[in-house]
Design an enzyme around this catalytic site. Structure first.
Site, PDB file in Angstrom:
ATOM      1  N   HIS A   1       1.164   4.878   1.404  1.00  0.00           N
ATOM      2  CA  HIS A   1       0.251   6.236   1.876  1.00  0.00           C
ATOM      3  C   HIS A   1       0.507   7.674   1.008  1.00  0.00           C
ATOM      4  O   HIS A   1       1.112   7.494   0.262  1.00  0.00           O
ATOM      5  CB  HIS A   1       0.787   6.684   3.044  1.00  0.00           C
ATOM      6  CG  HIS A   1       0.995   5.044   4.437  1.00  0.00           C
ATOM      7  ND1 HIS A   1       0.260   5.616   5.321  1.00  0.00           N
ATOM      8  CD2 HIS A   1       1.946   4.318   3.884  1.00  0.00           C
ATOM      9  CE1 HIS A   1       0.410   3.796   5.882  1.00  0.00           C
ATOM     10  NE2 HIS A   1       1.396   3.714   4.979  1.00  0.00           N
TER      11      HIS A   1
ATOM     12  N   HIS B   1       1.175  -1.169   0.284  1.00  0.00           N
ATOM     13  CA  HIS B   1      -0.066   0.686   0.194  1.00  0.00           C
ATOM     14  C   HIS B   1       0.961   1.490  -0.161  1.00  0.00           C
ATOM     15  O   HIS B   1       2.371   1.214   0.786  1.00  0.00           O
ATOM     16  CB  HIS B   1      -0.922   0.414   1.108  1.00  0.00           C
ATOM     17  CG  HIS B   1      -0.222  -0.551   2.577  1.00  0.00           C
ATOM     18  ND1 HIS B   1       0.041  -1.453   2.901  1.00  0.00           N
ATOM     19  CD2 HIS B   1      -0.138   0.266   3.274  1.00  0.00           C
ATOM     20  CE1 HIS B   1       0.942  -1.469   4.145  1.00  0.00           C
ATOM     21  NE2 HIS B   1       0.645   0.022   4.275  1.00  0.00           N
TER      22      HIS B   1
HETATM   23  P1  AMP Z   1       2.102   0.479   7.229  1.00  0.00           P
HETATM   24  O1  AMP Z   1       2.725   0.796   8.354  1.00  0.00           O
HETATM   25  O2  AMP Z   1       2.208   1.186   6.497  1.00  0.00           O
HETATM   26  O3  AMP Z   1       1.992  -1.249   7.002  1.00  0.00           O
HETATM   27  O4  AMP Z   1      -0.051   1.123   6.906  1.00  0.00           O
HETATM   28  C1  AMP Z   1      -0.827   0.289   7.604  1.00  0.00           C
HETATM   29  C2  AMP Z   1      -1.919   1.319   7.715  1.00  0.00           C
HETATM   30  O5  AMP Z   1      -2.951   0.874   7.653  1.00  0.00           O
HETATM   31  C3  AMP Z   1      -2.074   2.106   9.408  1.00  0.00           C
HETATM   32  O6  AMP Z   1      -1.380   3.575   8.822  1.00  0.00           O
HETATM   33  C4  AMP Z   1      -3.096   1.549   9.280  1.00  0.00           C
HETATM   34  O7  AMP Z   1      -3.939   2.530  10.427  1.00  0.00           O
HETATM   35  C5  AMP Z   1      -3.839   1.188   8.203  1.00  0.00           C
HETATM   36  N1  AMP Z   1      -4.874   0.240   8.633  1.00  0.00           N
HETATM   37  C6  AMP Z   1      -5.110  -1.120   8.955  1.00  0.00           C
HETATM   38  N2  AMP Z   1      -6.095  -1.281   9.383  1.00  0.00           N
HETATM   39  C7  AMP Z   1      -6.966  -0.878   8.864  1.00  0.00           C
HETATM   40  C8  AMP Z   1      -7.910  -0.915   8.279  1.00  0.00           C
HETATM   41  N3  AMP Z   1      -8.856  -1.596   8.556  1.00  0.00           N
HETATM   42  N4  AMP Z   1      -8.353   0.439   7.471  1.00  0.00           N
HETATM   43  C9  AMP Z   1      -7.994   1.337   7.454  1.00  0.00           C
HETATM   44  N5  AMP Z   1      -6.308   1.480   6.893  1.00  0.00           N
HETATM   45  C10 AMP Z   1      -6.262   0.807   8.102  1.00  0.00           C
END
Ligand code: AMP
Ligand code: ZN
Length: 138
Positions: A103, A101
């Site tokens: 950001h 993903h």
């Molecule tokens: P990363 O640390 O780059 O793996 O980012 C994962 C991101 O996904 C974090 O910013 C979380 O807040 C976000 N996240 C995790 N679960 C969900 C969800 N169900 N819906 C939206 N965002 C999520």
């Protein structure tokens, strides 16, 4: 290909509801549940790739234009004046969900400027040696 055990596969494909910002045949972009700033969005491919090293060609080609488009829309709609693109690969890099993903983090006047890191001193010899180590594996 999807992974039935992966929450981002389920969200990206609409099986779990989300605050969707954008959707096309390759991606769904949703608001992050724990935003770094108002409008913090994550762009999820609909297919499962664990990180950038695993990313399929179409998603790889489309991810930056898609992120730029969302960033531009954030500036118009939310009044942010900049945005960070952040993409974590691996536990040591802060990746917590192992479905690629990106950001898109809006930044506002007077707010924190960016994702921070501690800067360290370097020396030219060490930089040359490190560059050579990486070059060897390319
Ligand atoms: P990363 O640390 O780059 O793996 O980012 C994962 C991101 O996904 C974090 O910013 C979380 O807040 C976000 N996240 C995790 N679960 C969900 C969800 N169900 N819906 C939206 N965002 C999520
Ligand atoms: Zn997945």
């Amino acid at each position: 290909m999807r992974d039935n055990t992966c929450i981002f596969c389920k969200i990206a494909n609409g099986e779990i509801p989300s605050a969707t910002v954008y959707e096309d045949e390759t991606f769904r972009a949703i608001l992050d549940l724990n935003p770094a700033s108002k409008g913090h969005t994550i762009i999820l491919p609909k297919d499962h790739y664990k990180d950038v090293c695993d990313l399929g060609e179409t998603a790889a080609q489309k991810i930056l234009p898609t992120a730029a488009r969302i960033g531009k829309a954030m500036k118009k709609s939310l009044g942010c004046t900049g945005f960070n693109l952040v993409q974590n690969n691996g536990v040591s890099a802060g990746q917590t969900v192992f479905h690629f993903h990106m950001h898109v983090i809006p930044r506002y006047e007077g707010g924190p400027a960016m994702v921070s890191w501690e800067q360290q001193a370097s020396n030219p010899e060490e930089l040359q040696k490190t560059a050579e180590q990486i070059r060897q594996e390319l």
